[in-house]
Enzyme design. Structure first.
Site, mmCIF file in Angstrom:
data_model
loop_
_atom_site.group_PDB
_atom_site.id
_atom_site.type_symbol
_atom_site.label_atom_id
_atom_site.label_comp_id
_atom_site.label_asym_id
_atom_site.label_seq_id
_atom_site.Cartn_x
_atom_site.Cartn_y
_atom_site.Cartn_z
ATOM 1 C CG ASP A 193 -27.514 -2.793 16.618
ATOM 2 O OD1 ASP A 193 -27.495 -1.902 15.745
ATOM 3 O OD2 ASP A 193 -28.143 -2.692 17.694
ATOM 4 C CD GLU A 218 -24.389 0.663 14.922
ATOM 5 O OE1 GLU A 218 -25.063 1.606 14.505
ATOM 6 O OE2 GLU A 218 -24.809 -0.136 15.793
ATOM 7 C CD1 TRP A 287 -3.149 5.575 10.861
ATOM 8 C CD2 TRP A 287 -4.217 5.433 12.831
ATOM 9 N NE1 TRP A 287 -2.880 6.709 11.568
ATOM 10 C CE2 TRP A 287 -3.511 6.658 12.783
ATOM 11 C CE3 TRP A 287 -4.953 5.133 13.970
ATOM 12 C CZ2 TRP A 287 -3.541 7.568 13.843
ATOM 13 C CZ3 TRP A 287 -4.986 6.033 15.013
ATOM 14 C CH2 TRP A 287 -4.279 7.240 14.948
ATOM 15 C CG ASP A 300 -27.818 3.388 12.199
ATOM 16 O OD1 ASP A 300 -28.850 2.966 12.746
ATOM 17 O OD2 ASP A 300 -26.781 2.721 12.100
#
Length: 320
Positions: A193, A218, A287, A300
């Site tokens: 987190d 994250e 990429w 979130d």
């Protein structure tokens, strides 16, 4: 996508390597939402494990397991207490056992950027941890968030004591706790987190110490905008995520927030955004697909009271 493989005997005390990448598919299910703590969640979720397995999910991301000031779990205090708003430690262990039975890996949400103190210390702030396991003092808290430690090696999570990962005793204690989650409690995967809050080299150290099968960070910051208009070229945004992955020694994947931000604009009819100037997918997946955890949405972005398993948020990690 490529993923961190379990290249060792889980019962062995000595492990020769941390992890290796191999080709395959991972489909990671976010098995909670912002309201889940209200619904006896560990017991509720245990009943859904057969459906999760039948749906093809390889790993289920669970909410933070430790005791927390806020019921959602993101303001932890006693890391070793697994009695949380989601249920008791007994119910959590029963859930993890059921998941192992159905071959769905359990992902622990690792919240180690900040920790709520138990006692007032330096400056009258709650930056001491007396009376609970890992009884740190103010040296464990960064000087920029009210402690006596060093300055943060990342972004501040304001309003709470931020952990100073430069301290040897802090990192040693965190590795011990992560190993406890991994080998005593039974979590197999980790989600880090607020990964912007501390240097990625410490994530590397924690992965090497606890050896999860799969890890994801994250690392979330804002895409590039011109006023309120999302720029077409998001190379700088995805490069920052790639730099973070590199900083972990390439041992962790990262959520592809670049792709998420672009998709939010593309669904409004701006489909030209779905290819970059080189004709590749415009996010991290274009990429470095083996380290990009692509997804549509997560907890979130808002609160929902929908409890139907089929409608809970899903994170897709697609093979490349």
């Amino acid at each position: 996508m490529g993923y961190l493989s379990n290249g060792w005997d889980e019962n062995a005390q000595q492990m020769d390597s941390v992890a290796v990448l191999r080709n395959g598919k991972e489909i990671l299910f976010q098995a909670f939402n912002w309201e889940s703590h209200k619904y006896d969640w560990w017991k509720n979720l245990e009943e859904k494990v057969p459906d999760i397995a039948k749906s093809g999910f390889t790993s289920a991301w669970l909410p933070p397991p430790s005791q927390s000031l806020a019921p959602e779990g993101y303001t932890p205090q006693n890391l070793y207490s697994l009695n949380s708003a989601y249920g008791s430690d007994y119910l959590l262990k029963a859930l993890l056992g059921k998941m192992k039975q159905y071959k769905v890996r359990s992902m622990a949400d690792i919240v180690i950027n900040h920790r709520v103190g138990t006692t007032r210390g330096h400056g009258g702030m709650y930056n001491r941890y007396d009376g609970i396991p890992l009884p740190w003092n103010e040296r464990a808290v960064t000087s920029c968030t009210g402690g006596l430690g060093n300055r943060s090696t990342g972004a501040n999570f304001n309003g709470f004591p931020n952990i100073d990962h430069t301290q040897d005793f802090v990192r040693k204690d965190l590795v011990g706790w992560l190993r406890w989650l991994r080998y005593n409690i039974g979590f197999q995967d980790f989600r880090f987190d607020f990964a912007r809050g501390y240097a990625p080299k410490y994530v590397k150290e924690y992965i090497e110490g606890a050896r999860p099968i799969f890890s994801v960070g994250e690392y979330w910051d804002s895409c590039k905008y011109n006023g309120s208009y999302l720029d077409y070229n998001q190379d700088s945004h995805r490069q920052r995520i790639i730099n973070w992955i590199d900083g972990t020694g390439q041992l962790s994947t990262a959520f592809d927030f670049t792709t998420k931000g672009i998709l939010q604009a593309a669904v409004k009819g701006e489909f030209w955004r779905l290819r970059d100037a080189q004709g590749k997918p415009p996010g991290v997946v274009g990429w470095w697909p083996s380290r990009a955890v692509t997804f549509l949405d997560n907890h979130d972005t808002g609160s929902t009271q929908v409890l139907d398993l089929r409608l809970l948020n899903t994170v897709l990690c697609l093979a490349q």
